[in-house]
Design an enzyme around this catalytic site. Structure first.
Site: not given
Ligand SMILES: N[C@H](CCC[C@H](N)C(=O)O)C(=O)O
Length: 258
Positions: A80, A202
């Site tokens: 991530c 993101c």
């Protein structure tokens, strides 16, 4: 003196972080447990703290720490990008790691550097997952920047279609990004696997859009990237290595009584 690591069973000191609109609950502990249910509980927007993901830092011999990363639906993801920036700031400010740190994720070793409220992360080596292809009247590029991402370039990110994004997410088990190119800048909107909705940013998705544009020679080695939150982030590539930089914010710390 606060315990360096929260003993299992005590009330947990947790922190809420915002990384360009992608938000996380973060804590550290000695104990590696399956925290999928805890992730769903903590990430729940009404019944919990509310976040896109849960990050748990654990002791690790060779590196500064290792992490567990869970999406808000409790699924585990190997990487991530925004989460690395948030947890690096957390680790440094909690005295768990130096400013320049190396930590273990599901996608391998990640290096991050904390510079005040800005963090730069060296991502894992990007991989192309397939030839580009046409589907739903769009051209798709498929790559892995720590997790799998589909990328399509459009005239305007307002053309982002959540129905198409959701269909592509399930068919390819990947995150789905719509990107618009400007003069050495990208605007990106992402439907995130495991959040099962569009997020405000993101990191690995922005990296996937930048990498796809770079491979097509549509951007240089450096570019500004603007996610749905509108915050400004910086991507660069050097010898096939992607670097991703932007500000993070510790929103609050609290004790989670469970
Ligand atoms: N939802 C992603 C993981 C989080 C990626 C994103 N939050 C980032 O900043 O890279 C997946 O399950 O593949």
């Amino acid at each position: 003196m606060k315990n360096l690591y929260t003993m299992y069973g005590e009330d947990m000191q947790i922190a809420k972080y915002n990384a360009s609109g992608n938000d996380f609950v973060i804590f550290h502990t000695f104990y590696e447990l399956d925290r999928s249910k805890l992730a769903q509980e903590l990430c729940h927007r009404q019944k919990g703290v509310g976040a896109d993901g849960l990050i748990v830092l654990l002791p690790q011999g060779e590196y500064d720490f290792k992490w567990q990363f869970y999406n808000s639906d409790g699924s585990v993801a190997s990487m991530c990008g925004n989460g690395t920036r948030a947890c690096a700031h957390y680790a440094y400010t909690q005295g768990l790691a130096p400013k320049q740190m190396r930590f273990l994720t599901g996608a391998g070793v990640i290096q991050s550097e904390v510079i005040g409220s800005v963090v730069e992360t060296e991502l894992t080596t990007p991989k192309v997952l397939s030839e580009s292809f046409e589907e739903n009247g769009l051209t798709w590029h498929f790559c892995d920047t720590g997790v799998p991402h589909l990328v399509t370039f459009v005239e305007d990110v307002a053309l982002f279609d959540k129905m198409i994004a959701r269909q592509m997410r399930y068919k390819y088990n990947a995150n789905v990004n719509y990107a618009m190119l400007e003069e050495n800048a990208l605007h990106v909107r992402t439907y995130e696997r495991g959040v099962e909705d569009e997020t405000l940013a993101c990191g690995t998705g922005m990296a996937a859009c930048f990498y796809s544009a770079y491979r097509q020679k549509r951007v240089g080695q450096n570019a500004k990237v603007y996610p749905r939150s509108g915050e400004e982030l910086f991507m660069r590539i050097e010898d096939q290595t992607l670097f991703f930089k932007g500000a993070v914010q510790k929103v609050f710390e609290t004790v989670w009584e469970h």
